[in-house]
Design a protein around this motif. Structure first.
Motif, short mmCIF file in Angstrom:
data_model
loop_
_atom_site.label_atom_id
_atom_site.label_comp_id
_atom_site.label_asym_id
_atom_site.label_seq_id
_atom_site.Cartn_x
_atom_site.Cartn_y
_atom_site.Cartn_z
N ARG A 76 1.02 -1.73 -0.10
CA ARG A 76 0.07 0.45 0.17
C ARG A 76 0.86 1.10 -0.02
NH1 ARG A 76 -3.13 0.69 5.06
NH2 ARG A 76 -4.60 -0.29 4.60
N GLU A 77 0.33 2.17 -0.73
CA GLU A 77 1.38 3.62 -0.18
C GLU A 77 0.15 4.86 -0.22
OE1 GLU A 77 3.33 6.90 -3.42
OE2 GLU A 77 3.34 4.65 -3.87
N SER A 78 0.17 4.98 1.18
CA SER A 78 -0.83 6.34 1.08
C SER A 78 -0.14 7.97 1.59
CB SER A 78 -1.26 5.87 2.68
OG SER A 78 0.18 5.30 3.75
N SER A 79 -0.45 8.91 1.35
CA SER A 79 0.06 9.52 1.73
C SER A 79 -1.21 11.44 2.55
CB SER A 79 0.15 10.57 0.71
OG SER A 79 0.25 12.14 0.21
N PHE A 80 -1.04 12.40 3.60
CA PHE A 80 -1.00 12.54 4.39
C PHE A 80 -0.20 14.03 4.47
CE2 PHE A 80 -1.80 14.21 8.75
CZ PHE A 80 -3.39 14.64 8.40
N ILE A 81 -1.37 15.58 3.97
CA ILE A 81 -0.83 16.18 3.58
C ILE A 81 -1.55 17.49 5.02
CG2 ILE A 81 -0.67 18.78 2.52
CD1 ILE A 81 -0.29 16.30 0.03
N ARG A 82 -1.52 18.17 6.10
CA ARG A 82 -1.35 19.02 7.03
C ARG A 82 -0.20 20.21 7.29
NH1 ARG A 82 -3.46 17.35 12.85
NH2 ARG A 82 -3.53 19.79 13.92
N GLU A 83 -1.10 20.89 7.25
CA GLU A 83 -0.07 22.26 7.49
C GLU A 83 1.36 22.69 6.65
OE1 GLU A 83 -0.45 22.14 11.86
OE2 GLU A 83 -2.73 22.53 11.82
N GLY A 84 1.17 21.88 5.85
CA GLY A 84 2.38 22.59 4.82
C GLY A 84 3.96 21.21 4.80
N LEU A 85 3.09 20.32 5.67
CA LEU A 85 3.78 18.81 6.09
C LEU A 85 3.14 17.73 5.10
CD1 LEU A 85 6.43 17.66 7.04
CD2 LEU A 85 4.84 17.03 9.26
N TRP A 86 4.16 17.41 4.16
CA TRP A 86 3.53 16.15 3.73
C TRP A 86 4.56 14.51 4.03
CZ3 TRP A 86 6.02 14.81 -2.24
CH2 TRP A 86 5.07 13.70 -2.47
N ILE A 87 3.68 13.71 4.79
CA ILE A 87 3.48 12.36 4.83
C ILE A 87 3.47 11.55 3.83
CG2 ILE A 87 3.94 10.32 7.08
CD1 ILE A 87 3.21 12.51 8.82
N PHE A 141 3.50 -5.10 5.66
CA PHE A 141 3.94 -4.13 7.14
C PHE A 141 2.64 -3.35 7.82
CE2 PHE A 141 6.60 -1.42 9.32
CZ PHE A 141 7.49 -2.22 10.49
N MET A 142 2.53 -4.35 8.58
CA MET A 142 1.58 -3.91 9.29
C MET A 142 0.14 -3.28 8.59
SD MET A 142 3.47 -1.24 12.43
CE MET A 142 2.30 -0.67 13.14
N GLY A 143 -0.13 -1.62 9.31
CA GLY A 143 -1.63 -2.03 8.69
C GLY A 143 -1.71 -0.47 8.50
N ASN A 144 -2.80 0.58 8.86
CA ASN A 144 -3.47 1.67 9.39
C ASN A 144 -2.46 2.22 9.92
OD1 ASN A 144 -5.22 1.56 6.57
ND2 ASN A 144 -6.71 1.55 7.74
N GLU A 145 -2.58 1.42 11.00
CA GLU A 145 -1.95 2.88 12.49
C GLU A 145 -0.10 2.72 12.20
OE1 GLU A 145 -1.78 -1.91 12.42
OE2 GLU A 145 -2.43 -0.87 12.10
N TYR A 146 0.29 2.29 11.28
CA TYR A 146 1.61 2.54 11.10
C TYR A 146 2.01 3.74 10.54
CZ TYR A 146 6.28 3.35 8.11
OH TYR A 146 7.76 4.00 8.43
N LEU A 147 1.13 4.13 9.71
CA LEU A 147 1.04 6.13 9.08
C LEU A 147 0.02 7.04 10.42
CD1 LEU A 147 1.21 8.36 6.65
CD2 LEU A 147 -1.20 7.66 6.34
N GLN A 148 -0.17 6.68 10.91
CA GLN A 148 -1.13 7.10 12.18
C GLN A 148 -0.28 7.67 12.64
OE1 GLN A 148 -4.77 7.63 12.25
NE2 GLN A 148 -3.66 9.10 13.86
N ASP A 149 0.52 5.96 13.41
CA ASP A 149 1.92 6.83 14.63
C ASP A 149 2.02 8.16 14.26
OD1 ASP A 149 2.48 5.26 16.46
OD2 ASP A 149 4.49 6.12 15.35
#
Length: 247
Positions: free
Chosen positions: A213-224, A231-239
């Motif tokens: 899976r590939e995921s992206s999160f953008i908030r307040e000028g920061l891109w993760i 390797f794990m699931g949603n909790e990896y990015l959530q951490d």
């Protein structure tokens, strides 16, 4: 001496005031009247003067009051006017200083305690937070940025990139993710996009969170940007989201 018979002694005429005496009396009367008139006139003048004197005092004070009122009136708008507001830059979240600041201590302890351990930034691993060439090129150009890799070469591991972006760059990232089939939602104050690159059947490696899976999160000028292989699931990015943004 005798009075001749038949002759009459003339009657004595009544006394008549002398013109001079009468004139003096009239003169004294007029003088008295004149004095009385003058006294009355003086009283009237004094009263009038007092009245007008008070008016003059009030009048003389009036300009000062008017000037004060005028000064207050002219000064009021300046004092009561709202201060000008200078537009401020949007709130921006800094890129983490290093990988240990990008993940919770609980997750790092979990990785360290699992079997032989899951190393951080193994020199034999490579990759980044995306498999897309356009986004990979963008990540390489962005400064500052940070890349964190978990695992060893093999069939399981994860890689996360952290980079500062402006609004235009954030728009490019979100548009790219949507064009590649990502499901994007507004979550935790930012935009979260997830692409299931491979299903369990296509990538039948065992382990927690099997699949790619590939995921992206953008908030307040920061891109993760994160890429996970079995390797794990949603909790990896959530951490990382909870650790960096605090929620």
């Amino acid at each position: 001496m005798s009075t001749p018979e038949g002759s009459k002694v003339p009657e004595q005429a009544p006394a008549v005031a002398s013109p001079i005496t009468a004139k003096k009396s009239r003169t004294g009367l007029w003088i008295g009247i004149g004095i009385a008139v003058l006294v009355v006139i003086a009283i009237v003048i004094a009263a009038v003067s007092g009245a007008f004197g008070g008016a003059n005092t009030a009048t003389s004070a009036s300009p000062t009051a008017e000037v004060s009122a005028s000064a207050s009136s002219s000064a009021s708008p300046t004092g009561s006017a709202s201060p000008s507001v200078t537009p401020t830059e949007p709130v921006r979240v800094a890129v983490p200083a290093d990988c240990t600041a990008a993940f919770s201590s609980e997750l790092q302890q979990k990785f360290a305690a699992s079997g032989e351990g899951i190393p951080l930034n193994d020199p034999d691993t490579a990759g980044g937070g995306t498999e897309d060439a356009e986004l990979a090129t963008l990540l390489d150009r962005l400064r500052p940025n940070l890349e964190c890799r978990w695992g060893t070469p093999g069939d399981s591991g994860a890689s996360t990139s952290f980079a500062a972006v402006n609004e235009t760059q954030a728009g490019i990232v979100n548009a790219n993710m949507k064009a590649r089939g990502a499901e994007c939602t507004e979550a935790q104050g930012g935009t979260l996009c997830i692409i299931p690159l491979a299903t369990d059947e296509e990538n039948p490696w065992g382990g927690e969170g099997a699949g790619i899976r590939e995921s992206s999160f953008i908030r307040e000028g920061l891109w993760i940007s994160a890429k996970q292989i079995n390797f794990m699931g949603n909790e990896y990015l959530q951490d990382s989201i909870s650790t960096v943004f605090g929620s």
